[in-house]
Design a protein around this motif. Structure first.
Motif, mmCIF file in Angstrom:
data_model
loop_
_atom_site.group_PDB
_atom_site.id
_atom_site.type_symbol
_atom_site.label_atom_id
_atom_site.label_comp_id
_atom_site.label_asym_id
_atom_site.label_seq_id
_atom_site.Cartn_x
_atom_site.Cartn_y
_atom_site.Cartn_z
ATOM 1 N N PHE A 33 0.871 -1.060 -0.067
ATOM 2 C CA PHE A 33 -0.244 -0.082 0.087
ATOM 3 C C PHE A 33 0.941 1.256 0.010
ATOM 4 N N ALA A 34 1.988 1.362 0.757
ATOM 5 C CA ALA A 34 2.877 2.325 0.833
ATOM 6 C C ALA A 34 3.515 2.855 -0.638
ATOM 7 N N ALA A 35 3.773 1.876 -1.221
ATOM 8 C CA ALA A 35 4.491 2.041 -2.537
ATOM 9 C C ALA A 35 3.471 2.528 -3.219
ATOM 10 N N VAL A 36 2.260 1.901 -3.696
ATOM 11 C CA VAL A 36 1.296 2.261 -4.611
ATOM 12 C C VAL A 36 0.876 3.731 -4.117
ATOM 13 N N MET A 37 0.348 3.851 -2.887
ATOM 14 C CA MET A 37 -0.350 4.913 -2.473
ATOM 15 C C MET A 37 0.922 6.404 -2.507
ATOM 16 N N ALA A 38 2.018 5.990 -2.201
ATOM 17 C CA ALA A 38 3.042 6.995 -2.387
ATOM 18 C C ALA A 38 3.546 7.450 -3.647
ATOM 19 N N GLY A 39 3.338 6.190 -4.558
ATOM 20 C CA GLY A 39 3.607 6.623 -5.940
ATOM 21 C C GLY A 39 2.450 7.586 -6.671
ATOM 22 N N PHE A 40 1.295 7.217 -6.184
ATOM 23 C CA PHE A 40 0.180 7.823 -6.503
ATOM 24 C C PHE A 40 0.314 9.569 -6.295
ATOM 25 N N MET A 41 0.332 9.633 -4.837
ATOM 26 C CA MET A 41 0.662 10.834 -4.341
ATOM 27 C C MET A 41 1.721 11.813 -4.951
ATOM 28 N N ALA A 42 2.640 11.463 -5.039
ATOM 29 C CA ALA A 42 4.007 11.920 -5.762
ATOM 30 C C ALA A 42 3.631 12.297 -7.068
ATOM 31 N N GLY A 43 2.913 11.303 -8.079
ATOM 32 C CA GLY A 43 2.529 11.723 -9.334
ATOM 33 C C GLY A 43 1.606 12.876 -9.439
ATOM 34 N N VAL A 44 0.583 12.864 -8.285
ATOM 35 C CA VAL A 44 -0.468 14.016 -8.502
ATOM 36 C C VAL A 44 0.197 15.273 -8.151
ATOM 37 N N GLY A 45 1.478 15.279 -7.125
ATOM 38 C CA GLY A 45 2.178 16.548 -7.021
ATOM 39 C C GLY A 45 2.966 16.893 -8.199
ATOM 40 N N LEU A 46 3.559 15.976 -8.698
ATOM 41 C CA LEU A 46 4.568 16.367 -9.927
ATOM 42 C C LEU A 46 3.408 16.804 -10.956
ATOM 43 N N VAL B 177 6.106 2.888 -10.960
ATOM 44 C CA VAL B 177 5.199 2.731 -11.877
ATOM 45 C C VAL B 177 3.670 3.446 -11.607
ATOM 46 N N ALA B 178 3.217 3.269 -10.451
ATOM 47 C CA ALA B 178 2.447 4.184 -10.097
ATOM 48 C C ALA B 178 2.572 5.681 -10.260
ATOM 49 N N LEU B 179 3.567 6.144 -9.885
ATOM 50 C CA LEU B 179 3.786 7.405 -10.043
ATOM 51 C C LEU B 179 3.765 7.922 -11.465
ATOM 52 N N ASN B 180 4.308 7.286 -12.459
ATOM 53 C CA ASN B 180 4.450 7.548 -13.810
ATOM 54 C C ASN B 180 3.112 7.265 -14.362
ATOM 55 N N LEU B 181 2.384 6.377 -14.119
ATOM 56 C CA LEU B 181 1.113 6.057 -14.486
ATOM 57 C C LEU B 181 0.350 7.303 -14.460
ATOM 58 N N VAL B 182 0.299 8.090 -13.129
ATOM 59 C CA VAL B 182 -0.442 9.049 -13.113
ATOM 60 C C VAL B 182 -0.132 10.110 -14.170
ATOM 61 N N ILE B 183 1.413 10.361 -14.618
ATOM 62 C CA ILE B 183 1.705 11.417 -15.081
ATOM 63 C C ILE B 183 1.431 11.006 -16.691
ATOM 64 N N ALA B 184 1.700 9.780 -17.008
ATOM 65 C CA ALA B 184 1.659 9.277 -18.545
ATOM 66 C C ALA B 184 0.013 9.357 -18.998
ATOM 67 N N VAL B 185 -0.870 9.131 -18.012
ATOM 68 C CA VAL B 185 -2.306 9.354 -18.480
ATOM 69 C C VAL B 185 -2.991 10.736 -18.325
#
Length: 203
Positions: free
Chosen positions: A112-125, A185-193
């Protein structure tokens, strides 16, 4: 016959809220990554590597690592972009050091930490990209190449992230690396989409 939507310029207030809020999202992501013993890519990932090697504080490392990239920012993307990026990176460095004193995390599921942190960082970026800013470093190069050559910033960032995560094999165990890759992957998915040319007209 379709008509092109008018481009709406961001106001000073809108830019200010993005520069204040986006680094807070990323700082909370860093807190989750660190609590789970993980890391991420970009200059934040480099700071994590040095943190795990020498137990140095991540905030000052982030600030120092980004200093050489501001020259490229000015040359490639202009003073306004670079100034916004400097502010965002500086606030991220401060937030990263202050946040652990405001929030105490107990046991955290590492997946959960990996996915949620990735999503949050992606949203911030994503917020910073849409307000013509970044968190410096590799992000500056990725945005410059997207603007000048049409290469997708998300894919460029992912390639760089994977390189940094590969180097992490020297300081972290394979399970932590695998989960860190999941976070990247979670981080970059947010940006790529969500970051595609022509879909967002604010400047």
């Amino acid at each position: 016959m379709s008509q092109t939507a008018p481009v709406v310029r961001h106001t000073l207030f809108e830019d200010a809220q993005a520069l204040l809020v986006a680094p807070l999202f990323v700082a909370f992501a860093i807190l989750l990554f660190r609590q789970a013993g993980l890391l991420t890519g970009g200059t934040v990932g480099i700071a994590f590597l040095l943190h795990y090697v020498g137990d140095w504080p991540i905030g000052p490392l982030l600030f120092a690592i980004n200093l050489p990239f501001y020259y490229l920012g000015v040359r490639a993307l202009g003073w306004t972009f670079t100034l916004k990026t400097f502010i965002a990176v500086s606030l991220l460095a401060v937030y990263t050091e202050v946040l652990p004193g405001l929030i105490t995390l107990g046991e955290v599921n590492r997946v959960f930490a990996a996915v949620m942190a990735g999503f949050m960082a992606g949203v911030g970026l994503l917020m910073l990209i849409r307000h013509k800013a970044s968190l410096g470093g590799i992000g500056i190069l990725a945005i410059h190449l997207q603007n000048s050559r049409g290469w997708r910033a998300g894919k460029l960032q992912m390639a760089a992230d994977l390189g940094i995560l590969a180097a992490a094999f020297f300081v972290r165990d394979p399970a932590s690396i695998a989960l860190s890759i999941l976070g990247a992957v979670a981080l970059n998915l947010v940006i790529a989409v969500n970051h595609k040319a022509g879909r967002y007209m604010g400047i």
